[in-house]
Design a protein around this motif. Structure first.
Motif, PDB file in Angstrom:
ATOM      1  N   LEU A  59       3.572  -3.265   2.458  1.00 37.45           N
ATOM      2  CA  LEU A  59       2.378  -2.425   2.561  1.00 37.45           C
ATOM      3  C   LEU A  59       1.582  -2.755   3.824  1.00 37.45           C
ATOM      4  CD1 LEU A  59       1.184  -2.369  -1.160  1.00 37.45           C
ATOM      5  CD2 LEU A  59       1.975  -0.403   0.173  1.00 37.45           C
ATOM      6  N   LYS A  60       1.557  -4.029   4.202  1.00 36.53           N
ATOM      7  CA  LYS A  60       0.817  -4.435   5.404  1.00 36.53           C
ATOM      8  C   LYS A  60       1.458  -3.892   6.667  1.00 36.53           C
ATOM      9  CE  LYS A  60      -1.145  -8.615   3.485  1.00 36.53           C
ATOM     10  NZ  LYS A  60      -1.022 -10.054   3.344  1.00 36.53           N
ATOM     11  N   ILE A  61       2.792  -3.880   6.735  1.00 33.39           N
ATOM     12  CA  ILE A  61       3.459  -3.542   7.994  1.00 33.39           C
ATOM     13  C   ILE A  61       3.946  -2.096   8.083  1.00 33.39           C
ATOM     14  CG2 ILE A  61       4.145  -5.928   8.423  1.00 33.39           C
ATOM     15  CD1 ILE A  61       7.005  -5.122   7.539  1.00 33.39           C
ATOM     16  N   CYS A  62       3.956  -1.377   6.973  1.00 36.32           N
ATOM     17  CA  CYS A  62       4.474  -0.003   7.038  1.00 36.32           C
ATOM     18  C   CYS A  62       3.540   0.884   7.863  1.00 36.32           C
ATOM     19  CB  CYS A  62       4.661   0.576   5.631  1.00 36.32           C
ATOM     20  SG  CYS A  62       3.147   1.019   4.772  1.00 36.32           S
ATOM     21  N   GLU A  63       4.116   1.942   8.412  1.00 29.17           N
ATOM     22  CA  GLU A  63       3.312   2.907   9.150  1.00 29.17           C
ATOM     23  C   GLU A  63       2.436   3.659   8.154  1.00 29.17           C
ATOM     24  OE1 GLU A  63       4.073   6.848  11.824  1.00 29.17           O
ATOM     25  OE2 GLU A  63       5.496   5.174  12.037  1.00 29.17           O
ATOM     26  N   LYS A  64       1.157   3.735   8.450  1.00 30.94           N
ATOM     27  CA  LYS A  64       0.221   4.363   7.525  1.00 30.94           C
ATOM     28  C   LYS A  64      -0.403   5.606   8.142  1.00 30.94           C
ATOM     29  CE  LYS A  64      -0.904  -0.139   5.750  1.00 30.94           C
ATOM     30  NZ  LYS A  64      -0.014  -0.730   6.731  1.00 30.94           N
ATOM     31  N   ARG A  65      -0.474   6.646   7.329  1.00 30.57           N
ATOM     32  CA  ARG A  65      -1.148   7.877   7.727  1.00 30.57           C
ATOM     33  C   ARG A  65      -2.344   8.062   6.802  1.00 30.57           C
ATOM     34  NH1 ARG A  65      -1.435  13.018   6.019  1.00 30.57           N
ATOM     35  NH2 ARG A  65       0.204  12.819   4.461  1.00 30.57           N
TER      36      ARG A  65
ATOM     37  N   CYS B 269      -0.760   6.652  -3.671  1.00 31.28           N
ATOM     38  CA  CYS B 269      -1.256   6.388  -2.321  1.00 31.28           C
ATOM     39  C   CYS B 269      -1.298   4.882  -2.077  1.00 31.28           C
ATOM     40  CB  CYS B 269      -2.652   6.996  -2.136  1.00 31.28           C
ATOM     41  SG  CYS B 269      -3.926   6.255  -3.181  1.00 31.28           S
ATOM     42  N   ILE B 270      -1.743   4.534  -0.891  1.00 29.34           N
ATOM     43  CA  ILE B 270      -2.040   3.136  -0.553  1.00 29.34           C
ATOM     44  C   ILE B 270      -3.544   3.053  -0.400  1.00 29.34           C
ATOM     45  CG2 ILE B 270      -1.810   1.316   1.194  1.00 29.34           C
ATOM     46  CD1 ILE B 270       0.880   2.555   1.985  1.00 29.34           C
ATOM     47  N   ILE B 271      -4.128   1.976  -0.902  1.00 33.77           N
ATOM     48  CA  ILE B 271      -5.559   1.750  -0.731  1.00 33.77           C
ATOM     49  C   ILE B 271      -5.748   0.422   0.005  1.00 33.77           C
ATOM     50  CG2 ILE B 271      -5.628   0.769  -3.051  1.00 33.77           C
ATOM     51  CD1 ILE B 271      -8.580   1.335  -3.182  1.00 33.77           C
TER      52      ILE B 271
ATOM     53  N   ASP C 172      -6.866  -6.232   1.780  1.00 31.35           N
ATOM     54  CA  ASP C 172      -5.447  -6.161   1.467  1.00 31.35           C
ATOM     55  C   ASP C 172      -5.082  -4.720   1.091  1.00 31.35           C
ATOM     56  OD1 ASP C 172      -2.894  -7.189   1.301  1.00 31.35           O
ATOM     57  OD2 ASP C 172      -3.376  -8.632  -0.268  1.00 31.35           O
ATOM     58  N   TYR C 173      -3.781  -4.433   1.079  1.00 27.82           N
ATOM     59  CA  TYR C 173      -3.275  -3.110   0.736  1.00 27.82           C
ATOM     60  C   TYR C 173      -2.633  -3.145  -0.649  1.00 27.82           C
ATOM     61  CZ  TYR C 173      -3.965  -2.009   5.638  1.00 27.82           C
ATOM     62  OH  TYR C 173      -4.522  -1.799   6.867  1.00 27.82           O
ATOM     63  N   TYR C 174      -2.827  -2.058  -1.418  1.00 25.81           N
ATOM     64  CA  TYR C 174      -2.306  -1.958  -2.778  1.00 25.81           C
ATOM     65  C   TYR C 174      -1.719  -0.566  -3.009  1.00 25.81           C
ATOM     66  CZ  TYR C 174      -5.376  -5.966  -3.447  1.00 25.81           C
ATOM     67  OH  TYR C 174      -5.988  -7.188  -3.339  1.00 25.81           O
ATOM     68  N   ARG C 175      -0.720  -0.501  -3.895  1.00 24.81           N
ATOM     69  CA  ARG C 175      -0.255   0.803  -4.373  1.00 24.81           C
ATOM     70  C   ARG C 175      -1.280   1.285  -5.391  1.00 24.81           C
ATOM     71  NH1 ARG C 175       5.572   0.781  -6.780  1.00 24.81           N
ATOM     72  NH2 ARG C 175       4.697  -0.873  -8.019  1.00 24.81           N
ATOM     73  N   ALA C 176      -1.553   2.564  -5.368  1.00 27.38           N
ATOM     74  CA  ALA C 176      -2.575   3.089  -6.280  1.00 27.38           C
ATOM     75  C   ALA C 176      -2.248   4.524  -6.669  1.00 27.38           C
ATOM     76  CB  ALA C 176      -3.950   3.029  -5.616  1.00 27.38           C
ATOM     77  N   THR C 177      -2.945   4.967  -7.709  1.00 27.17           N
ATOM     78  CA  THR C 177      -2.905   6.356  -8.142  1.00 27.17           C
ATOM     79  C   THR C 177      -4.339   6.867  -8.146  1.00 27.17           C
ATOM     80  OG1 THR C 177      -0.994   5.938  -9.558  1.00 27.17           O
ATOM     81  CG2 THR C 177      -2.276   7.908 -10.033  1.00 27.17           C
ATOM     82  N   ILE C 178      -4.549   8.017  -7.564  1.00 29.22           N
ATOM     83  CA  ILE C 178      -5.894   8.603  -7.526  1.00 29.22           C
ATOM     84  C   ILE C 178      -6.218   9.139  -8.919  1.00 29.22           C
ATOM     85  CG2 ILE C 178      -7.337  10.442  -6.559  1.00 29.22           C
ATOM     86  CD1 ILE C 178      -5.721  10.018  -3.932  1.00 29.22           C
ATOM     87  N   ILE C 179      -7.334   8.672  -9.483  1.00 30.50           N
ATOM     88  CA  ILE C 179      -7.725   9.123 -10.828  1.00 30.50           C
ATOM     89  C   ILE C 179      -8.935  10.038 -10.795  1.00 30.50           C
ATOM     90  CG2 ILE C 179      -6.634   7.199 -12.041  1.00 30.50           C
ATOM     91  CD1 ILE C 179      -9.376   5.870 -12.239  1.00 30.50           C
TER      92      ILE C 179
END
Length: 187
Positions: free
Chosen positions: A45-51, A64-66, A71-78
């Motif tokens: 998550l830290k090194i991936c290309e982020k849009r 999404c990523i938050i 730090d970066y986390y996998r997430a779901t928008i609620i």
């Protein structure tokens, strides 16, 4: 019976880490299984290309990523009203997120693996005492280590025995409290 003994011998004492608790369940990450995956996910998550996501990109139930607490986390928008997300590997909710901290989740397979927080209930405890167990569980600091024995497992939830210090069984404490409360046995 030999089948019962075979089932008992399959049960293992697992070390886990508390992640969160809601009104019905508590969530843990099992160290032997999940911590290596958490470390791998965190690194990717830290090194991936982020849009960055835009207002038009965002919808409820979207993955999404938050970026949160450095730090970066996998997430779901609620909620798209004020941008609330559930961090799926920890099962906690973060509210009022700045849109600049939300990113598109890349199509990489690892990012779509199952959430690493395991949903649990205390095994063999009735509804009333389960609520007490959850309240006790909430008092345990986040990321605290503990031990569990998985007694029953289905697609939705693990039913576990919580093992405390000196191998005390948390479930038994609740069962004895229920008996005392009912007046069936005076201990």
């Amino acid at each position: 019976t030999s089948i019962g003994q075979a089932e008992e011998s399959k049960k293992k004492l697992l070390t886990c880490q508390k992640t969160s608790c809601d009104k019905s369940y508590f969530y843990v990450q099992i160290l032997t299984r999940d911590i290596l995956l958490i470390a791998e996910l965190s690194g990717k998550l830290k090194i991936c290309e982020k849009r960055k996501l835009t207002v038009n990109d965002i919808s409820v139930d979207m993955s999404c990523i938050i970026y949160y607490i450095k730090d970066y986390y996998r997430a779901t928008i609620i909620s798209s009203n004020g941008y609330a997300v559930k961090c799926i590997d920890y099962e906690y909710i973060v509210q009022d997120i700045n849109i600049n901290d939300l990113y598109c989740l890349p199509e990489d397979e690892i990012f779509f693996s199952v959430p690493l927080a395991k949903k649990c209930r205390v095994y063999g405890v009735d509804y009333e005492n389960h609520e007490k167990a959850l309240n006790d569980f909430k008092s345990i600091p986040s990321k605290e280590y503990m031990s569990i024995i998985i007694e029953n497992e289905d697609a939705d939830c693990l039913q576990v025995t919580l093992v405390g210090e000196n191998n005390g069984i948390f479930n038994e404490k609740l069962f004895i409290a229920r008996i005392r409360q009912s007046g069936i046995v005076q201990l």
